[in-house]
Write a protein that holds these residues in place. Sequence first.
Motif, PDB file in Angstrom:
ATOM      1  N   SER A  12      72.337  54.848  39.011  1.00 36.76           N
ATOM      2  CA  SER A  12      71.828  53.815  39.907  1.00 36.76           C
ATOM      3  C   SER A  12      72.135  52.455  39.302  1.00 36.76           C
ATOM      4  CB  SER A  12      70.321  53.963  40.112  1.00 36.76           C
ATOM      5  OG  SER A  12      70.029  55.164  40.780  1.00 36.76           O
ATOM      6  N   VAL A  13      72.194  51.452  40.161  1.00 34.03           N
ATOM      7  CA  VAL A  13      72.515  50.089  39.731  1.00 34.03           C
ATOM      8  C   VAL A  13      71.405  49.148  40.188  1.00 34.03           C
ATOM      9  CG1 VAL A  13      74.171  48.187  39.951  1.00 34.03           C
ATOM     10  CG2 VAL A  13      74.993  50.558  39.871  1.00 34.03           C
ATOM     11  N   VAL A  14      70.970  48.277  39.297  1.00 34.18           N
ATOM     12  CA  VAL A  14      69.999  47.237  39.616  1.00 34.18           C
ATOM     13  C   VAL A  14      70.714  45.897  39.511  1.00 34.18           C
ATOM     14  CG1 VAL A  14      67.873  46.095  38.876  1.00 34.18           C
ATOM     15  CG2 VAL A  14      68.011  48.597  38.854  1.00 34.18           C
ATOM     16  N   LEU A  15      70.654  45.121  40.587  1.00 37.19           N
ATOM     17  CA  LEU A  15      71.320  43.820  40.657  1.00 37.19           C
ATOM     18  C   LEU A  15      70.285  42.705  40.827  1.00 37.19           C
ATOM     19  CD1 LEU A  15      74.200  44.790  43.113  1.00 37.19           C
ATOM     20  CD2 LEU A  15      74.356  44.558  40.628  1.00 37.19           C
ATOM     21  N   PRO A  16      69.908  42.034  39.740  1.00 36.86           N
ATOM     22  CA  PRO A  16      68.985  40.903  39.868  1.00 36.86           C
ATOM     23  C   PRO A  16      69.627  39.774  40.663  1.00 36.86           C
ATOM     24  CG  PRO A  16      69.224  41.600  37.574  1.00 36.86           C
ATOM     25  CD  PRO A  16      70.278  42.312  38.363  1.00 36.86           C
ATOM     26  N   ALA A  17      68.951  39.346  41.732  1.00 38.74           N
ATOM     27  CA  ALA A  17      69.477  38.276  42.588  1.00 38.74           C
ATOM     28  C   ALA A  17      68.363  37.343  43.046  1.00 38.74           C
ATOM     29  CB  ALA A  17      70.190  38.884  43.798  1.00 38.74           C
ATOM     30  N   SER A  18      67.302  37.246  42.250  1.00 38.81           N
ATOM     31  CA  SER A  18      66.181  36.414  42.684  1.00 38.81           C
ATOM     32  C   SER A  18      66.107  35.091  41.945  1.00 38.81           C
ATOM     33  CB  SER A  18      64.859  37.174  42.536  1.00 38.81           C
ATOM     34  OG  SER A  18      64.654  37.592  41.204  1.00 38.81           O
ATOM     35  N   GLY A  19      67.130  34.781  41.167  1.00 38.06           N
ATOM     36  CA  GLY A  19      67.143  33.526  40.415  1.00 38.06           C
ATOM     37  C   GLY A  19      67.267  32.310  41.313  1.00 38.06           C
TER      38      GLY A  19
ATOM     39  N   ILE B  58      64.850  37.596  51.230  1.00 36.47           N
ATOM     40  CA  ILE B  58      64.823  39.048  51.409  1.00 36.47           C
ATOM     41  C   ILE B  58      65.353  39.479  52.775  1.00 36.47           C
ATOM     42  CG2 ILE B  58      62.429  39.329  52.202  1.00 36.47           C
ATOM     43  CD1 ILE B  58      62.355  41.704  50.079  1.00 36.47           C
ATOM     44  N   ASP B  59      65.004  38.772  53.835  1.00 38.52           N
ATOM     45  CA  ASP B  59      65.489  39.143  55.179  1.00 38.52           C
ATOM     46  C   ASP B  59      66.994  38.924  55.303  1.00 38.52           C
ATOM     47  OD1 ASP B  59      62.938  39.878  55.970  1.00 38.52           O
ATOM     48  OD2 ASP B  59      62.493  37.922  56.869  1.00 38.52           O
ATOM     49  N   ARG B  60      67.467  37.827  54.765  1.00 35.25           N
ATOM     50  CA  ARG B  60      68.901  37.514  54.817  1.00 35.25           C
ATOM     51  C   ARG B  60      69.720  38.581  54.084  1.00 35.25           C
ATOM     52  NH1 ARG B  60      71.465  31.985  52.251  1.00 35.25           N
ATOM     53  NH2 ARG B  60      73.643  32.554  52.482  1.00 35.25           N
ATOM     54  N   VAL B  61      69.296  38.930  52.880  1.00 37.96           N
ATOM     55  CA  VAL B  61      70.024  39.927  52.094  1.00 37.96           C
ATOM     56  C   VAL B  61      69.947  41.296  52.767  1.00 37.96           C
ATOM     57  CG1 VAL B  61      70.088  41.144  49.880  1.00 37.96           C
ATOM     58  CG2 VAL B  61      69.795  38.652  49.938  1.00 37.96           C
ATOM     59  N   THR B  62      68.777  41.665  53.244  1.00 32.26           N
ATOM     60  CA  THR B  62      68.614  42.959  53.920  1.00 32.26           C
ATOM     61  C   THR B  62      69.556  43.066  55.112  1.00 32.26           C
ATOM     62  OG1 THR B  62      66.309  43.096  53.192  1.00 32.26           O
ATOM     63  CG2 THR B  62      66.947  44.479  55.051  1.00 32.26           C
TER      64      THR B  62
ATOM     65  N   GLN C  83      74.851  56.473  43.051  1.00 32.89           N
ATOM     66  CA  GLN C  83      73.997  56.980  44.140  1.00 32.89           C
ATOM     67  C   GLN C  83      73.120  55.917  44.792  1.00 32.89           C
ATOM     68  OE1 GLN C  83      74.055  58.687  41.104  1.00 32.89           O
ATOM     69  NE2 GLN C  83      75.235  60.457  41.750  1.00 32.89           N
ATOM     70  N   ASN C  84      72.607  54.973  43.996  1.00 31.85           N
ATOM     71  CA  ASN C  84      71.669  53.983  44.518  1.00 31.85           C
ATOM     72  C   ASN C  84      71.974  52.606  43.948  1.00 31.85           C
ATOM     73  OD1 ASN C  84      69.958  56.646  43.798  1.00 31.85           O
ATOM     74  ND2 ASN C  84      69.384  55.845  45.789  1.00 31.85           N
ATOM     75  N   ILE C  85      71.776  51.594  44.776  1.00 31.47           N
ATOM     76  CA  ILE C  85      71.913  50.205  44.350  1.00 31.47           C
ATOM     77  C   ILE C  85      70.660  49.472  44.813  1.00 31.47           C
ATOM     78  CG2 ILE C  85      73.241  48.072  44.567  1.00 31.47           C
ATOM     79  CD1 ILE C  85      75.674  49.898  45.343  1.00 31.47           C
ATOM     80  N   VAL C  86      70.004  48.801  43.881  1.00 33.01           N
ATOM     81  CA  VAL C  86      68.812  48.021  44.196  1.00 33.01           C
ATOM     82  C   VAL C  86      69.147  46.555  43.959  1.00 33.01           C
ATOM     83  CG1 VAL C  86      66.418  47.534  43.594  1.00 33.01           C
ATOM     84  CG2 VAL C  86      67.244  49.890  43.554  1.00 33.01           C
ATOM     85  N   ILE C  87      68.941  45.740  44.977  1.00 31.66           N
ATOM     86  CA  ILE C  87      69.129  44.294  44.859  1.00 31.66           C
ATOM     87  C   ILE C  87      67.739  43.670  44.819  1.00 31.66           C
ATOM     88  CG2 ILE C  87      70.209  42.240  45.826  1.00 31.66           C
ATOM     89  CD1 ILE C  87      71.802  44.194  47.653  1.00 31.66           C
ATOM     90  N   ILE C  88      67.494  42.871  43.806  1.00 33.72           N
ATOM     91  CA  ILE C  88      66.187  42.235  43.649  1.00 33.72           C
ATOM     92  C   ILE C  88      66.320  40.786  44.090  1.00 33.72           C
ATOM     93  CG2 ILE C  88      64.311  41.781  42.044  1.00 33.72           C
ATOM     94  CD1 ILE C  88      66.056  43.738  40.149  1.00 33.72           C
ATOM     95  N   VAL C  89      65.538  40.388  45.082  1.00 30.90           N
ATOM     96  CA  VAL C  89      65.651  39.032  45.614  1.00 30.90           C
ATOM     97  C   VAL C  89      64.282  38.379  45.742  1.00 30.90           C
ATOM     98  CG1 VAL C  89      67.772  39.555  46.889  1.00 30.90           C
ATOM     99  CG2 VAL C  89      65.584  39.798  48.018  1.00 30.90           C
ATOM    100  N   SER C  90      64.290  37.061  45.887  1.00 32.99           N
ATOM    101  CA  SER C  90      63.046  36.320  46.109  1.00 32.99           C
ATOM    102  C   SER C  90      62.639  36.467  47.570  1.00 32.99           C
ATOM    103  CB  SER C  90      63.234  34.842  45.751  1.00 32.99           C
ATOM    104  OG  SER C  90      64.231  34.267  46.566  1.00 32.99           O
ATOM    105  N   ALA C  91      61.381  36.221  47.837  1.00 34.79           N
ATOM    106  CA  ALA C  91      60.831  36.372  49.190  1.00 34.79           C
ATOM    107  C   ALA C  91      61.598  35.539  50.210  1.00 34.79           C
ATOM    108  CB  ALA C  91      59.352  35.989  49.195  1.00 34.79           C
TER     109      ALA C  91
ATOM    110  N   ASN D 136      69.168  49.321  48.525  1.00 36.99           N
ATOM    111  CA  ASN D 136      67.781  48.995  48.824  1.00 36.99           C
ATOM    112  C   ASN D 136      67.516  47.573  48.338  1.00 36.99           C
ATOM    113  OD1 ASN D 136      65.080  49.293  49.520  1.00 36.99           O
ATOM    114  ND2 ASN D 136      64.546  50.319  47.613  1.00 36.99           N
ATOM    115  N   VAL D 137      66.829  46.783  49.133  1.00 35.31           N
ATOM    116  CA  VAL D 137      66.489  45.409  48.763  1.00 35.31           C
ATOM    117  C   VAL D 137      65.014  45.374  48.377  1.00 35.31           C
ATOM    118  CG1 VAL D 137      66.444  43.002  49.510  1.00 35.31           C
ATOM    119  CG2 VAL D 137      68.223  44.540  50.371  1.00 35.31           C
TER     120      VAL D 137
END
Length: 160
Positions: free
Chosen positions: A9-16, A63-67, A52-60, A78-79
């Motif tokens: 799985s991959v975690v992509l921090p994107a909430s900076g 979140i809708d735009r990225v989703t 198998q899985n990618i998680v993108i971490i975003v700020s509130a 998954n966002v």
Amino acid sequence: MASEELAVSVVLPASGTGDRFSCQTPKQFAFLLDKPIFFHTVMAFYRFNWVQNIVIIVSAEYIDRVTAMVYCCKDKVNVVLGSNTRHRSIREGAQALLHVRPDVVVIHDVVRPFVDEEVVKTIVKNAFVHGAAGVTRPLVSTVIQGDENDMLTASLDRNL
């Protein structure tokens, strides 16, 4: 064991906030060609059929735009809402993977879209064997040291 045989799985921090980028828009949302940088990074990992899985971490705020942008990849993307620090946001991303219990979790900076599959495979294999792994590259830019008045005091040796 080959990376293709592992649950990855991959975690992509994107909430900076991109403060150092000096723009109103965080750098993960700056455009590269015709898409935000984050999207190119997501697609780089998405094309690896062994991820198998990618998680993108975003700020509130985003979140809708990225989703909406990654809807095309909802089968394995998954966002997740991030937290107030990078460390805590990565924890949120890892917790989002508890239900799939991957063998290896790759944490990759979302503003680094040029992902080499063979390098990632090597990292995955080493992380599985040794418990953790990372990539380093020789420093190529000049590093200077300044004093309290921002006066140059030294040019540091990049070969150390």
